[in-house]
Design an enzyme around this catalytic site. Structure first.
Site, PDB file in Angstrom:
ATOM      1  N   GLY A 161     -43.781  18.832  26.098  1.00  0.00           N
ATOM      2  CA  GLY A 161     -44.223  19.750  25.054  1.00  0.00           C
ATOM      3  C   GLY A 161     -45.577  19.341  24.488  1.00  0.00           C
ATOM      4  O   GLY A 161     -46.134  18.300  24.840  1.00  0.00           O
ATOM      5  N   ASN A 170     -52.061  13.553  36.970  1.00  0.00           N
ATOM      6  CA  ASN A 170     -52.955  13.476  35.810  1.00  0.00           C
ATOM      7  C   ASN A 170     -54.169  12.575  36.017  1.00  0.00           C
ATOM      8  O   ASN A 170     -55.038  12.499  35.141  1.00  0.00           O
ATOM      9  CB  ASN A 170     -52.182  13.008  34.574  1.00  0.00           C
ATOM     10  CG  ASN A 170     -51.345  14.121  33.955  1.00  0.00           C
ATOM     11  OD1 ASN A 170     -51.657  15.298  34.117  1.00  0.00           O
ATOM     12  ND2 ASN A 170     -50.280  13.750  33.260  1.00  0.00           N
ATOM     13  N   HIS A 212     -59.415  28.917  34.735  1.00  0.00           N
ATOM     14  CA  HIS A 212     -60.131  28.428  35.917  1.00  0.00           C
ATOM     15  C   HIS A 212     -61.516  29.065  36.041  1.00  0.00           C
ATOM     16  O   HIS A 212     -62.235  28.780  36.995  1.00  0.00           O
ATOM     17  CB  HIS A 212     -59.311  28.672  37.187  1.00  0.00           C
ATOM     18  CG  HIS A 212     -58.164  27.727  37.354  1.00  0.00           C
ATOM     19  ND1 HIS A 212     -57.243  27.817  38.371  1.00  0.00           N
ATOM     20  CD2 HIS A 212     -57.784  26.644  36.617  1.00  0.00           C
ATOM     21  CE1 HIS A 212     -56.344  26.845  38.265  1.00  0.00           C
ATOM     22  NE2 HIS A 212     -56.648  26.124  37.196  1.00  0.00           N
ATOM     23  N   THR A 213     -61.876  29.913  35.103  1.00  0.00           N
ATOM     24  CA  THR A 213     -63.258  30.401  35.039  1.00  0.00           C
ATOM     25  C   THR A 213     -64.196  29.258  34.640  1.00  0.00           C
ATOM     26  O   THR A 213     -65.409  29.357  34.750  1.00  0.00           O
ATOM     27  CB  THR A 213     -63.381  31.571  34.038  1.00  0.00           C
ATOM     28  OG1 THR A 213     -64.693  32.132  34.114  1.00  0.00           O
ATOM     29  CG2 THR A 213     -63.120  31.127  32.595  1.00  0.00           C
TER      30      THR A 213
END
Length: 334
Positions: free
Chosen positions: A80, A101, A201-202
């Site tokens: 979370g 990560n 993702h722009t």
């Protein structure tokens, strides 16, 4: 007689009132624990302080923007939105050390740490790292030309951060629409929310190994993914040859990589999605109408993105007496 009836009525009203109060308290416990004005008395300038620090960091490097936005997403999808991704441990077993990560850019972590230090100077021990990350994620969207929106606050920092709990909780570049939709649904996010959030993702970049299979080993019948625009595939091959340096990174949006806009969706229509999980949003007939709408209407995309970001910010939050307010975002309070 009338007096007795009046007394009975009053007793019934009193009971009804008590029932209503219990209902309100129960509903209040499950909903509305976050609020936009959570720090209005305890740290009234928190948003301005964070915004100033984010702007300063942005002036030093553009990477601040995609790095901070991606950090928020990775935080919320594991344990979370609780700042657990920020924890560093000497043995390298924290969330941030997981394989999924390791590609999180250091500038995102640094943005939150700098903002936390500035907030602590003004309001010590009051504002969580989780809230600072949520504010910073909004601020970088705005700095890149995206929509402004209010951020709900009141999150507490989590007490668990383990690399072993990350696998299987973040979307993979090879996911199809069903896999993406079901993963987001686990967090109360709809397919529309998922498509809108994919529009982040722009901004940002990816290392070549995340999509090399689409260029060199897609299938037995076609080395190159046939859903890739041919010219775009050639550009990617030039930038990412087979034995490329693993540190080389490619813009996810080949047209306007430094602007938060709807070009990502226009690119999908043109066969220029970088990941399989990007391009599938257009090639799958179930999601194609939404992609087409977002490609044609910046307003529709921005509206859906804001709604999805606010919903994302509520995922798995700790409130009240759960968790803690970390003094240092990279370490649990001892």
């Amino acid at each position: 007689m009338e007096g007795k009836m009046e007394m009975r009525k009053m007793e019934e009203w009193r009971r009804l009132y008590l029932v209503m109060m219990v209902v309100v308290m129960v509903v209040g416990k499950g909903e509305g624990q976050l609020s936009e004005n959570f720090y209005s008395s305890s740290c009234p300038n928190v948003e301005g302080i964070v915004s100033q620090q984010v702007s300063t960091k942005f002036s030093q490097t553009f990477t601040t923007i995609p790095a901070t936005l991606r950090l928020f997403f990775h935080d919320c999808f594991v344990e979370g939105c609780d700042g657990s991704v920020m924890i560093q441990t000497p043995n390298g077993g924290a969330e941030k050390d997981s394989d999924d990560n390791l590609s999180l850019a250091g500038d995102g972590f640094d943005t939150v740490i700098k903002a936390k230090q500035a907030v602590e100077a003004a309001c010590p021990g009051v504002v969580s790292c989780a809230d600072i990350l949520a504010l910073a994620a909004r601020d970088v969207v705005v700095l890149a030309g995206g929509p402004a929106f209010s951020v709900e606050l009141g999150r507490r920092d989590g007490l668990i951060s383990q690399a072993s709990r990350v696998a299987g909780n973040l979307p993979d570049p090879s996911f199809d629409l069903d896999e993406l939709t079901s993963m987001f649904a686990r967090h109360g996010l709809s397919q529309l929310d998922m498509i809108a959030l994919s529009g982040a993702h722009t901004l940002g970049f990816s290392h070549c190994n995340r999509f090399a299979n689409r260029l060199y080993s897609f299938s037995s019948s076609s080395a190159v993914d046939p859903s890739l625009d041919q010219d775009y595939a050639q550009q990617l091959m030039a930038a990412c040859p087979r034995d490329v340096d693993p540190t080389i990174a490619i813009d996810m949006d080949p047209t306007t990589p430094r602007a938060f806009d709807n070009a990502y969706f226009q690119n999908l229509v043109a066969g220029k999605g970088l990941f399989t999980s990007d391009q599938v949003l257009f090639t799958d007939s179930a999601s194609q109408p939404t992609v087409t709408d977002f490609a044609n209407s910046p307003g529709d995309f921005n509206g859906a993105f804001v709604t999805a970001m606010r919903k994302l910010g509520r995922v798995g939050v700790k409130t009240g007496d759960q968790g803690e307010i970390r003094r240092d975002c990279s370490a649990f309070n001892s």
